[in-house]
Design a protein around this motif. Structure first.
Motif, mmCIF file in Angstrom:
data_model
loop_
_atom_site.group_PDB
_atom_site.id
_atom_site.type_symbol
_atom_site.label_atom_id
_atom_site.label_comp_id
_atom_site.label_asym_id
_atom_site.label_seq_id
_atom_site.Cartn_x
_atom_site.Cartn_y
_atom_site.Cartn_z
ATOM 1 N N CYS A 184 0.913 -1.314 0.125
ATOM 2 C CA CYS A 184 -0.118 0.018 0.241
ATOM 3 C C CYS A 184 0.914 1.325 0.123
ATOM 4 O O CYS A 184 0.588 2.170 -0.764
ATOM 5 N N PHE A 234 -4.748 -2.773 0.468
ATOM 6 C CA PHE A 234 -4.475 -3.041 1.936
ATOM 7 C C PHE A 234 -5.548 -3.369 2.539
ATOM 8 O O PHE A 234 -5.421 -4.427 3.458
ATOM 9 N N GLY A 263 -4.137 1.144 -4.197
ATOM 10 C CA GLY A 263 -3.430 1.085 -2.803
ATOM 11 C C GLY A 263 -3.970 0.744 -1.726
ATOM 12 O O GLY A 263 -4.069 -0.166 -1.019
ATOM 13 N N LEU A 264 -4.970 1.320 -1.340
ATOM 14 C CA LEU A 264 -5.790 1.388 -0.278
ATOM 15 C C LEU A 264 -6.753 0.446 -0.229
ATOM 16 O O LEU A 264 -6.987 -0.220 0.599
#
Length: 506
Positions: A132, A224, A220-221
């Motif tokens: 992330c 994660f 990315g978020l």
């Protein structure tokens, strides 16, 4: 010699060993942690009200690998990133992929022993955080238009995180499914292939609607969150675990043994006994990690694994070009074939790993490498036949993709059978450096030979591809030969005995 003299000699020997060597030795010799009764009781539940069973690890492993598989869709970012930062196509963005692949194998090799000590939950969450963070740094780099920051963010940090995430769920599944190791590892790594297919479409849509920096922020978020939730499910079995004692559904029997007053030490003794029965190792030896990594079998398997993925990796990266250049097909047609090829890559991870559960790991690799040898040896005739051999070319490429995926799906079970379940994290990590080596060195050699042989030639001339095939044929032959010297596992020997009944010696 007196005992005190022995101690003095040992201390002198240790002091003479360089510090860095001692640190490396300590890192690769640490024993796995011992679980106490409280930890075993706590891990019986995913959260209050939801009881854990080992089959929950399979979808969790698939999701984590699915997120990691987005690495294979990096090519969709190459042109947009070059245009955003340089205003034209300068081929600087593809370097990010090679850095990430290199760091993937490196981090898996380094973090493997730590994974075995700390467990797959901590490892997957750490890997998800780094993945992330790498995506978020890449988003910032695109906003600032700094290519070096992209190399650092996605290439180094995200690549390192992908390596940790890749081996964490595989290590857990090998411990939970000693009765179906091939199938378990195949399902896990098939997520990597599925992620490569799905993420490419998703990323293109996000780029069009939100722009490049926001795409990396969202991805990315999102990755994660998925990795974190899936990582919470992962855990290692309690001491003394065996599928028969669970009746394949719960931890009741292990918990009952602990509640009846059985000590952790007793469980460890039982675990070693079960491990000897389930690991299918040829001499039932209890390997230490260092013994495994420096053994002849491991070195032979490294060569075998490298040769098995080399041609597949190169073919995947050049498939679209071969279809359009050699056979004159449209770009749209080529993209469809590439997508189908991804499906064969995915299915090969499950098929060959499942096949290895029945015919043996070594025998499965013999089949994969033999198929590649036949295709490489006949590649010249396939590519020079024009449209009449195009269908044969497609069939061969899909077989190659299946063997490529099958190599990744089968290697965790092969390593576990040979060296034991507590060495799988580190052994799997080290052998994945062959993936990095094949991606970087193989790609550089292929490109150099291709450029040198394509000068003053028509783009449809298959000669540059055929020249490259000859040196790859040699490497695959070396890997096939190395495989013959790997000691067979119990499953392999059973197949040999069965064949011996059909073909008795005179």
């Amino acid at each position: 010699m007196t005992p005190s003299r022995n101690v003095e000699d040992l201390k002198t020997s240790e002091s003479a060993t360089p510090l860095i060597i001692r640190l490396i030795q300590n890192h690769y010799t640490a024993a796995p942690p011992i679980k106490d009764q409280e930890q075993i009781s706590r891990e019986e539940w995913v959260f209050p009200g939801l009881r854990f069973n080992r089959y929950m690890c399979m979808p969790s492993a698939f999701i984590i690998q699915f997120c990691c598989g987005s690495l294979y869709s990096w090519s969709v970012f190459n042109k947009p990133i070059d245009n955003l930062i340089y205003g034209s196509i300068v081929n600087m963005a593809p370097i990010t992929f090679y850095i990430a692949v290199g760091l993937l194998g490196f981090s898996a090799a380094i973090m493997g022993p730590w994974l075995e000590r700390e467990g797959p939950r901590k490892a997957s969450i750490l890997g998800g955080f780094l993945f992330c963070a790498g995506n978020l740094i890449t988003a910032l780099a695109l906003y600032l238009k700094q290519m070096w920051l992209i190399y650092l963010g996605y290439g180094v940090i995200a690549g390192y995180g992908i390596g940790i995430c890749y081996i964490s769920p595989v290590s857990a599944l090998q411990k939970w499914f000693p009765d179906h190791r091939g199938l378990a590892s195949g399902i896990a790594v098939s997520g990597f292939g599925a992620g490569a297919i799905v993420s490419a479409k998703l990323e293109v849509a996000l780029i069009q609607h939100t722009g490049l920096p926001t795409t990396f922020l969202i991805m990315g978020l999102g990755y994660f969150v998925l990795i974190f939730i899936s990582g919470l499910v992962l855990r290692t079995p309690p001491p003394g675990f065996s599928p028969a004692s669970l009746n394949d559904t719960s931890l009741d029997s292990e918990m009952h043994q602990v509640e009846m007053g059985k000590t952790v030490e007793d469980d460890e003794s039982a675990e070693k006994s079960n491990s000897k029965k389930l690991d299918d190792d040829d001499d039932k030896k209890e390997w230490t990690l260092l013994e495994a990594l420096v053994s002849t079998d491991f070195r032979l398997m490294y060569v075998m694994f490298f040769s098995n993925i080399l041609f597949g990796l190169v073919a995947i990266s050049r498939l679209s070009n071969m279809i359009t250049d050699i056979f004159g097909k449209s770009a749209e047609h080529a993209s469809t074939v590439v997508a189908i090829n991804g499906g064969f890559n995915l299915s090969g991870r499950i098929f060959f790993s499942l096949l290895s559960d029945y015919v043996g790991r070594k025998n499965a690799y013999v089949l994969m490498l033999t198929c590649q040898l036949i295709i490489l040896a006949s590649f010249y005739f396939i590519t020079t036949g024009g449209s009449t051999t195009y269908w044969l070319f497609l069939m061969c490429m899909w077989i190659i993709a299946s063997c490529y995926g099958g190599g990744f799906g089968s290697i965790p079970a092969f390593l576990t059978d040979k060296f034991g379940q507590y060495n799988i994290g580190a052994c799997h990590g080290v052998i994945l450096t062959a993936w990095s080596l094949a991606g970087i060195v193989g790609g550089i050699v292929f490109t150099s030979v291709f450029k040198a042989t394509s000068e003053d030639r028509d783009i449809s001339d298959p000669f540059p591809y055929n020249v490259n095939v000859w040196w790859m044929l040699g490497i695959v032959m070396v890997g096939w030969t190395a495989l013959l010297f790997v000691k067979p596992t119990e499953r392999d020997r059973k197949v040999y005995k069965m064949l011996g009944r059909f073909f008795p010696k005179k």
